[in-house]
Motif scaffolding. Structure first.
Motif, PDB file in Angstrom:
ATOM      1  N   SER A  96       0.853  -1.180   0.000  1.00 24.89           N
ATOM      2  CA  SER A  96       0.000   0.000   0.000  1.00 24.89           C
ATOM      3  C   SER A  96       0.886   1.225   0.000  1.00 24.89           C
ATOM      4  O   SER A  96       1.533   1.542   0.992  1.00 24.89           O
ATOM      5  CB  SER A  96      -0.884  -0.006   1.247  1.00 24.89           C
ATOM      6  N   MET A  97       0.947   1.917  -1.130  1.00 23.03           N
ATOM      7  CA  MET A  97       1.757   3.129  -1.180  1.00 23.03           C
ATOM      8  C   MET A  97       1.128   4.219  -0.326  1.00 23.03           C
ATOM      9  O   MET A  97       1.817   5.111   0.164  1.00 23.03           O
ATOM     10  CB  MET A  97       1.920   3.616  -2.633  1.00 23.03           C
ATOM     11  N   LEU A  98      -0.195   4.132  -0.126  1.00 22.34           N
ATOM     12  CA  LEU A  98      -0.861   5.134   0.705  1.00 22.34           C
ATOM     13  C   LEU A  98      -0.359   5.088   2.148  1.00 22.34           C
ATOM     14  O   LEU A  98      -0.093   6.125   2.756  1.00 22.34           O
ATOM     15  CB  LEU A  98      -2.384   4.927   0.682  1.00 22.34           C
ATOM     16  N   THR A  99      -0.224   3.860   2.692  1.00 21.41           N
ATOM     17  CA  THR A  99       0.250   3.796   4.071  1.00 21.41           C
ATOM     18  C   THR A  99       1.714   4.230   4.168  1.00 21.41           C
ATOM     19  O   THR A  99       2.144   4.735   5.202  1.00 21.41           O
ATOM     20  CB  THR A  99       0.060   2.386   4.674  1.00 21.41           C
ATOM     21  N   GLU A 100       2.464   4.058   3.080  1.00 22.97           N
ATOM     22  CA  GLU A 100       3.829   4.605   3.042  1.00 22.97           C
ATOM     23  C   GLU A 100       3.766   6.129   3.095  1.00 22.97           C
ATOM     24  O   GLU A 100       4.502   6.778   3.833  1.00 22.97           O
ATOM     25  CB  GLU A 100       4.549   4.193   1.753  1.00 22.97           C
ATOM     26  N   GLU A 101       2.879   6.661   2.277  1.00 25.49           N
ATOM     27  CA  GLU A 101       2.682   8.121   2.215  1.00 25.49           C
ATOM     28  C   GLU A 101       2.336   8.669   3.601  1.00 25.49           C
ATOM     29  O   GLU A 101       2.772   9.753   3.979  1.00 25.49           O
ATOM     30  CB  GLU A 101       1.549   8.396   1.209  1.00 25.49           C
ATOM     31  N   CYS A 102       1.540   7.922   4.352  1.00 26.83           N
ATOM     32  CA  CYS A 102       1.083   8.391   5.664  1.00 26.83           C
ATOM     33  C   CYS A 102       2.064   8.052   6.791  1.00 26.83           C
ATOM     34  O   CYS A 102       1.859   8.455   7.925  1.00 26.83           O
ATOM     35  CB  CYS A 102      -0.286   7.790   5.994  1.00 26.83           C
ATOM     36  N   GLY A 103       3.091   7.282   6.474  1.00 26.04           N
ATOM     37  CA  GLY A 103       4.043   6.889   7.520  1.00 26.04           C
ATOM     38  C   GLY A 103       3.403   6.012   8.579  1.00 26.04           C
ATOM     39  O   GLY A 103       3.706   6.113   9.779  1.00 26.04           O
TER      40      GLY A 103
END
Lengths: 194, 462
Positions: free
Chosen positions: B116-123
């Motif tokens: 999930s790149m989104l959870t990467e984005e959100c840290g």
């Protein structure tokens, strides 16, 4: 709860209406033989095809192909080579040592060798993933040409879970070297019924 | 005018320097990605009507963005009717809090997560770890970079920058494997054993979302490894996190995207698994977190809103001559490469101001984009905003303006050809290189030909 502020921000930001295009499926049909294309594509993604003309052939074929399989689950009617009492299974943990799962597909897709299976085809959603090897039974006349036809057919399904499976699990995360058998099954065999 | 020094921003060229230092590695990285690009070409050319598919995909996404509020509300309605809980997060902090509260409500101590790149984005990982929750990334590439304590360097192939020997060493250290000299099959099998333990003991499974279907409330997740399903079906709790642009109207539209996604990403006809999560399994919970985090701001930017069509295939990275030779980390943003370079300035134009310049504007990214985002045009548009409003670093601005003048004045271009060649021949390299030092730091100017092309052409004609 940020629902309303987000919706408000979108309303202020969104562009004027852009029309939704019609999808003319006939534009994408290439009239190649569906079964041949299915087989070619399934083999290209690491799957295997076994031709059968009757379901009675399945159990003996499985005994020959998977001689070491001890824990076997059959979710296909008329295929009784299962060794596990499926009524007693309630968690994925109990399926940890599953050697082989046999499931039926609703239909297949020629352009990518995928099969569509849903909650109706197994008693636990982990079955097609946790088994070391998976056998899928598919009737040859149930192969559609492409994902346009496949997605059109999905309106018939209202189950809570469904999945297109195209070959066994795989990874190329180590220097692009393809390894068949990642976190899911190590092999996938489609028994194509004529 | 708020001009800023180069040091206040995340400078692409200085970050790339580290990577470029090792020439063999650059060549290896370049080749690995070009190999994927070539596979994409073979896959695309085998589909009848590929260009028409791209046009359709672009139009479906454009339509969806123009009715985004309606489709999101329809999706929420359907997903709720299916028994899923829908949450909305304005930003990364709220997303992380929502996820944490769901996990805490079920006393989760271990969560598995598929890509999930989104959870990467959100840290999210670091946030949860600080709260005492262990998160295990279950995509092999993501597990590799997680063990190395690094972020993904590519959105589809997170460990594309890692050599097999390094992975061997990493696994030996963390998973107690034998040293194998980097045997991919052995290492993948060991990872499989290690991850299966985690799947079967996790209290929650988190996934990203490739597509969310407004009509049915289903979320669709694509994986090759089967890791999303291994996690979700074993755990009592599923949390799916999605950027709000992941929505599409109906299942019929999904067909278009599923034909494009894997072919564009890796050249596969489809991923091994395309999973439709619609209802939680009996006795279990399913949560969907819809995240804005700057997307509505991007939607408001007329010249840049089409970047929200992106389906995260990574084709623009694989084809980009700059990405291939500078590596994902040189961008310093969760989504690297051309698409990241048009998304990131919208998040923080000061921090990411150098990224739109990390491009040759060759346009290859736009050519391969399955949803026809005009990436190179947007890179250029960001450059103009950054240069005029914020002041680009002098060297780059000079090169750009000189190039701009020359390309618009053919006579000057011809004269400069002579001048350039002439100067190159008479001046010592150290002097020439210092004049355009930034450009030539890792390269020498090519040897000047005895005559220019124009001179040769004129002579040949006569």
């Amino acid at each position: 709860m940020s629902r309303d502020p987000i919706i408000e921000k979108i309303r202020n930001a969104k562009p004027p209406d852009s029309s939704l295009p019609e999808i003319d499926v006939s534009r994408f049909s290439d009239e190649s033989g569906k079964a041949e294309t299915f087989i070619r594509n399934l083999e290209s993604v690491g799957g295997r095809v076994v031709h059968i003309s009757s379901r009675r052939e399945i159990s003996p074929q499985i005994a020959a192909l998977f001689p070491d399989a001890k824990e076997i689950v059959s979710c296909v009617e008329g295929v009784d080579c299962g060794t596990i009492d499926t009524g007693k299974i309630s968690s994925a943990k109990e399926l940890e040592k599953l050697d082989l799962a046999i499931i039926e597909a609703h239909f297949g897709v020629a352009e990518n060798g995928a099969v569509w299976v849903t909650d109706k085809n197994f008693f636990h959603r982990s079955i097609p993933f946790i088994a070391a090897h998976v056998v899928v039974v598919l009737q040859q006349e149930k192969i559609v040409e492409n994902m346009h036809e496949a997605c059109a057919r999905l309106n018939e399904f209202h189950e809570g879970y469904g999945v297109f499976i195209s070959g066994p699990s795989k990874t190329a995360d180590i220097e692009q070297s393809l390894v068949i058998g990642a976190q899911g099954p190590l092999s996938l065999t489609v028994f194509l019924e004529y | 005018m708020g001009s800023f020094s180069e040091h206040s921003m995340n400078n692409h060229s200085s970050a790339a320097e580290k990577f470029i230092h090792n020439e063999d590695r650059v060549n290896w990285h370049d080749k690995a990605l070009w190999f994927v690009r070539e596979k994409r070409d073979v896959a695309a050319s085998s589909v009848k009507g590929w260009e028409e598919l791209r046009t359709l995909a672009a139009a479906i996404k454009a339509h969806t963005l123009s009715h985004l509020d309606e489709y999101l509300l329809q999706f929420e309605h359907e997903a709720s009717a299916n028994g899923a809980r829908v949450h909305w997060a304005m930003n990364a902090e709220e997303h992380n809090e929502i996820v944490y509260n769901i996990l805490r409500s079920r006393s989760t101590t271990l969560a598995v997560k598929s890509k999930s790149m989104l959870t990467e984005e959100c840290g999210l990982n670091h946030f949860l770890e600080r709260k005492g929750i262990e998160v295990v990334d279950t995509d092999l590439g993501e597990r590799i970079v997680q063990l190395a304590n690094e972020p993904p360097s590519h959105i589809v192939m997170p460990a594309i920058h890692k050599k097999r020997e390094e992975i061997d060493e990493l696994f030996h250290h963390h998973l107690n494997t034998e040293r194998s000299g980097g045997n991919a099959e052995y290492l993948a099998r060991e990872a499989r054993k290690h991850l299966r333990e985690k799947f079967l003991s996790a209290g929650a499974a988190m996934t990203g979302v490739n597509f969310a279907i407004a009509e049915t409330g289903a979320v669709v997740v694509c994986t090759n490894e089967g890791n999303a399903d291994m996690g979700v079906h074993a755990a009592p709790l599923h949390i799916a996190c999605m950027g709000m642009e992941k929505i599409i109207p109906t299942t019929e539209h999904l067909g278009v995207f599923l034909r494009l996604l894997a072919r564009s990403a890796t050249g596969q006809p489809i991923t091994a698994y395309t999973s439709f999560y619609r209802k939680p399994k009996p006795g279990c919970e399913m949560h969907i977190v819809i995240v804005d985090n700057g997307r509505s701001e991007q939607l408001a930017r007329e010249n840049f809103r089409s970047s929200l069509r992106c389906i995260r295939c990574g084709a623009c990275m694989n084809t980009c001559p700059v990405y291939r030779r500078s590596g994902g980390y040189s961008y310093g943003f969760t989504i690297p490469g051309p698409i990241g370079s048009i998304l990131s300035p919208g998040i923080d134009v000061k921090k990411y101001g150098s990224l739109p310049f990390a491009s040759t504007l060759c346009g290859s990214c736009s050519d391969v984009c399955p949803v026809k985002i005009d990436i190179h045009a947007q890179l250029y548009a960001w450059r103009q905003i950054i240069s005029t409003r914020h002041g680009a670093s002098i060297g780059k601005r000079m090169i750009m303006s000189v190039a701009g003048i020359m390309f618009s004045h053919p006579a000057l271009f011809r004269a400069a050809g002579i001048g350039g060649n002439f100067l190159q021949k008479v001046l010592p390299p150290v002097l020439i290189n210092s004049a355009v030092r930034r450009w030539t730091k890792q390269r020498d100017l090519p040897e000047a030909p005895v005559q220019t092309f124009s001179q040769w052409y004129k002579k040949r004609k006569t």
